[in-house]
Design an enzyme around this catalytic site. Structure first.
Site, short mmCIF file in Angstrom:
data_model
loop_
_atom_site.label_atom_id
_atom_site.label_comp_id
_atom_site.label_asym_id
_atom_site.label_seq_id
_atom_site.Cartn_x
_atom_site.Cartn_y
_atom_site.Cartn_z
N ASP A 13 0.82 -1.22 0.00
CA ASP A 13 0.00 0.00 0.00
C ASP A 13 0.85 1.27 0.00
OD1 ASP A 13 -2.30 -1.67 0.25
OD2 ASP A 13 -1.88 -1.81 2.39
N LYS A 16 1.78 2.33 -5.06
CA LYS A 16 2.42 1.81 -6.29
C LYS A 16 1.58 2.15 -7.51
CE LYS A 16 2.79 -2.42 -4.60
NZ LYS A 16 2.62 -2.24 -3.15
N ALA A 39 -4.13 -7.85 -3.64
CA ALA A 39 -3.68 -6.47 -3.90
C ALA A 39 -4.87 -5.62 -4.37
CB ALA A 39 -2.62 -6.48 -4.99
N GLY A 40 -4.74 -4.33 -4.29
CA GLY A 40 -5.80 -3.46 -4.80
C GLY A 40 -5.24 -2.11 -5.15
N HIS A 41 -5.53 -1.65 -6.36
CA HIS A 41 -5.10 -0.32 -6.79
C HIS A 41 -6.33 0.49 -7.12
CE1 HIS A 41 -1.06 -1.68 -7.03
NE2 HIS A 41 -1.28 -2.51 -8.02
N THR A 42 -6.39 1.71 -6.60
CA THR A 42 -7.49 2.57 -6.99
C THR A 42 -6.97 3.54 -8.03
OG1 THR A 42 -8.33 2.37 -4.75
CG2 THR A 42 -9.26 4.14 -6.09
N GLN A 228 2.06 -5.99 -3.07
CA GLN A 228 2.42 -5.95 -1.64
C GLN A 228 3.79 -5.26 -1.47
OE1 GLN A 228 1.41 -9.34 -2.87
NE2 GLN A 228 -0.64 -8.56 -2.55
N GLY A 306 -11.26 -2.97 2.60
CA GLY A 306 -11.83 -1.81 3.29
C GLY A 306 -11.37 -1.69 4.73
N ARG A 307 -10.45 -2.59 5.16
CA ARG A 307 -9.99 -2.55 6.57
C ARG A 307 -9.19 -1.28 6.84
NH1 ARG A 307 -6.72 -8.09 7.35
NH2 ARG A 307 -6.10 -7.62 5.23
N LYS A 335 3.00 10.34 -0.92
CA LYS A 335 2.14 10.88 0.14
C LYS A 335 2.86 11.83 1.12
CE LYS A 335 -1.72 7.80 0.21
NZ LYS A 335 -2.63 7.07 1.04
N LEU A 336 3.84 12.56 0.60
CA LEU A 336 4.52 13.54 1.46
C LEU A 336 3.52 14.58 1.96
CD1 LEU A 336 7.30 14.45 2.57
CD2 LEU A 336 7.55 15.88 0.54
N ASP A 337 2.51 14.89 1.14
CA ASP A 337 1.50 15.89 1.49
C ASP A 337 0.67 15.49 2.71
OD1 ASP A 337 0.81 13.94 -0.60
OD2 ASP A 337 -1.24 14.65 -0.25
N SER A 417 6.13 12.32 -4.62
CA SER A 417 4.73 12.60 -4.92
C SER A 417 4.17 13.52 -3.83
CB SER A 417 3.97 11.28 -4.99
OG SER A 417 2.59 11.54 -5.04
P1 IMP Z 1 -2.82 -12.70 2.20
O1 IMP Z 1 -1.88 -12.22 1.16
O2 IMP Z 1 -4.26 -12.41 1.89
O3 IMP Z 1 -2.60 -14.14 2.55
O4 IMP Z 1 -2.53 -11.88 3.56
C1 IMP Z 1 -1.30 -12.05 4.28
C2 IMP Z 1 -0.85 -10.72 4.86
O5 IMP Z 1 -0.47 -9.84 3.81
C3 IMP Z 1 -1.94 -9.96 5.65
O6 IMP Z 1 -1.33 -9.25 6.71
C4 IMP Z 1 -2.49 -8.99 4.64
O7 IMP Z 1 -3.08 -7.86 5.24
C5 IMP Z 1 -1.22 -8.63 3.88
N1 IMP Z 1 -1.49 -8.19 2.51
C6 IMP Z 1 -1.81 -8.94 1.45
N2 IMP Z 1 -1.96 -8.19 0.36
C7 IMP Z 1 -1.73 -6.92 0.72
C8 IMP Z 1 -1.69 -5.67 0.01
O8 IMP Z 1 -1.92 -5.59 -1.20
N3 IMP Z 1 -1.39 -4.58 0.77
C9 IMP Z 1 -1.10 -4.65 2.09
N4 IMP Z 1 -1.11 -5.79 2.79
C10 IMP Z 1 -1.42 -6.91 2.10
#
Ligand code: IMP
Length: 433
Positions: A13, A16, A39-42, A228, A306-307, A335-337, A417
């Site tokens: 996070d 990237k 993973a998740g990118h917005t 990650q 969403g955590r 995210k320096l801002d 950035s």
């Molecule tokens: P898993 O990859 O779902 O098995 O999760 C294992 C650990 O990696 C957990 O602590 C997740 O919160 C963390 N994790 C997995 N993917 C990401 C990501 O894209 N960003 C941040 N933490 C991640």
């Protein structure tokens, strides 16, 4: 010709998405090399949000080849949803996506086992805090040589056989974890869904390794997009609080099947502070109001689950470890801002453990839990100019912060950035140059 790996230098996070999007302007091929829908990118395209979990962030640039490498674990239904969303926006034409036939597939039972283990772990105080996307169980099956690969989706008989074999193994595990063994009817539904998904994905599948190698041989620019961050690496991260793939730069070669001699540059991405999702040691974590403030200012909520992310001061020992593990030659600071408006900012410069001062995290997780952060305090700054294009455009104290990190991490910045927009970026050095 340049082959560049971009990798998260912390616990994921790091922003990237924005950096990969910027670098993709210069790339011909963008390769996602590990993990899956954890993973998740917005991404924001024409003011509309697009959240991707599997498709590389390079997707916003039409005409680029986007590759899902063989080292990934792909949920075919999630991928189809993403594909539909991208194509509704005119992105990802047929010849712009290539899914490695060797990548592994996440099926409903991987997610079921992941969730059951987490529930049980939570009751016993031993949860990892996974994303419950089936990542761990899919990589386990891969290592046990029982995994289902993308190529199996295209061969229904072999697929059905493998799924039955997997459930033969996992059935007792599911029951032991308090779940209900899937009925044959459910299994047949899963098989039918997987076969149908395979048919829809078939036109996009191929030999990803060969495709990437050919692009390199032709002298094209190739960008590897890490998922990650280095501290979540299966071998070198804060085990067992890690993901199940190789998140460091070496994972790119492994996933794409190319040799390390082909890589020209490795860029690490670090936020100006630190965050972590899920369980595990995080010495510079800020609790209470201070943590809440950073979370709110940085919008630190997971794009996948969403955590709320745990937030803290920048952790230089962890950053140094990331730099070392991936052989980073430069860093992008994001995210320096978010730190603007604070009277002062702190940086964790070392840890104290049993009377010793450590410049990198101790290798034992219990020791890392006990490690005490040693902080340096620096003066804060007000709002950053969003049109800053040179480091000298920043207020003196923000500049001092950047220079301190650079000096103490031992690696120069290639980019800083100062806001979410593409234009809010100070570009110092082009890794493709
Ligand atoms: P898993 O990859 O779902 O098995 O999760 C294992 C650990 O990696 C957990 O602590 C997740 O919160 C963390 N994790 C997995 N993917 C990401 C990501 O894209 N960003 C941040 N933490 C991640």
């Amino acid at each position: 010709m340049s082959v560049v790996i971009v990798v998260g230098a912390q616990w994921g996070d790091e922003g990237k998405g924005k950096v990969v999007d910027l670098f993709t302007e210069r790339a011909d091929v963008v390769v996602r090399y590990g993990g899956g829908a954890n993973a998740g990118h917005t991404l924001v395209i024409d003011g509309k949000k697009l959240v991707t979990h599997l498709v590389p962030s390079g997707v916003c640039h039409p005409g680029k080849s986007c590759v899902l490498g063989d080292g990934m674990v792909i949920d075919p239904l999630t991928l189809l949803e993403e594909l539909a969303q991208c194509q509704a926006r005119g992105l990802l034409a047929h010849d712009e996506l290539l899914i490695g036939l060797g990548a592994h597939v996440i099926l409903p039972y991987h997610k079921l086992v992941d969730g059951l283990r987490e529930d049980r772990g939570a009751k016993q105080g031993r949860a990892i805090g996974t994303t419950r996307r089936g990542i761990g169980p899919a990589y386990e099956m891969k290592a046990a040589r029982r995994g289902v690969r993308v190529r199996d989706l295209l061969r229904p008989e072999r697929l059905a056989d493998k799924i039955h074999q997997n459930l033969d193994d996992l059935g007792p595990v599911i029951e032991h974890l308090g779940g209900t063994r899937p009925t044959e009817r459910e299994v047949q539904t899963w098989i039918a869904e997987a076969v149908a998904a395979g048919e829809r994905l078939r036109p996009y599948t191929g030999d990803a390794g060969r495709h990437v190698a050919n692009a390199i041989a032709r002298g094209q620019h190739v960008l590897f997009e890490g998922a990650q961050g280095c501290l979540l690496d299966l071998d070198h991260g804060t085990y067992p609080y890690v993901t199940s793939s190789s998140t460091i730069a070496a994972g790119a070669c492994q996933s794409a099947g190319i040799g390390p001699t082909q890589i020209d540059a490795v860029v690490g991405i670090t936020k100006a502070y630190a965050t972590r999702v899920g369980e595990g040691p995080f010495p510079s974590e800020l609790h209470g109001e201070a943590g809440d403030r950073l979370r709110k200012a940085g919008g630190e909520f997971g794009a996948t689950t969403g955590r709320p992310r745990r937030c803290g001061w920048l952790d230089l020992p962890a950053l140094r470890m990331g730099v070392r593990l991936s052989g980073m030659q430069s860093l992008a600071l994001t995210k320096l801002d978010v730190l603007a408006g604070m009277p002062d900012v702190q940086v964790c410069v070392a840890y104290k453990l049993d009377g010793r001062e450590l410049d990198e995290p101790p290798t034992d997780p219990d020791d890392l839990m006990r490690a005490e952060p040693v902080y340096t305090r620096l003066p804060g700054w007000g709002t950053l100019p969003s049109d800053a294009h040179d480091i000298t455009d920043l207020p003196a104290s923000a500049r001092a912060y950047v220079e301190t990190i650079e000096r103490m991490a031992g690696v120069p910045f290639c980019l800083v950035s100062v806001g979410p927009d593409r234009s809010e970026t100070i570009r110092l050095h082009d890794p493709f140059a």
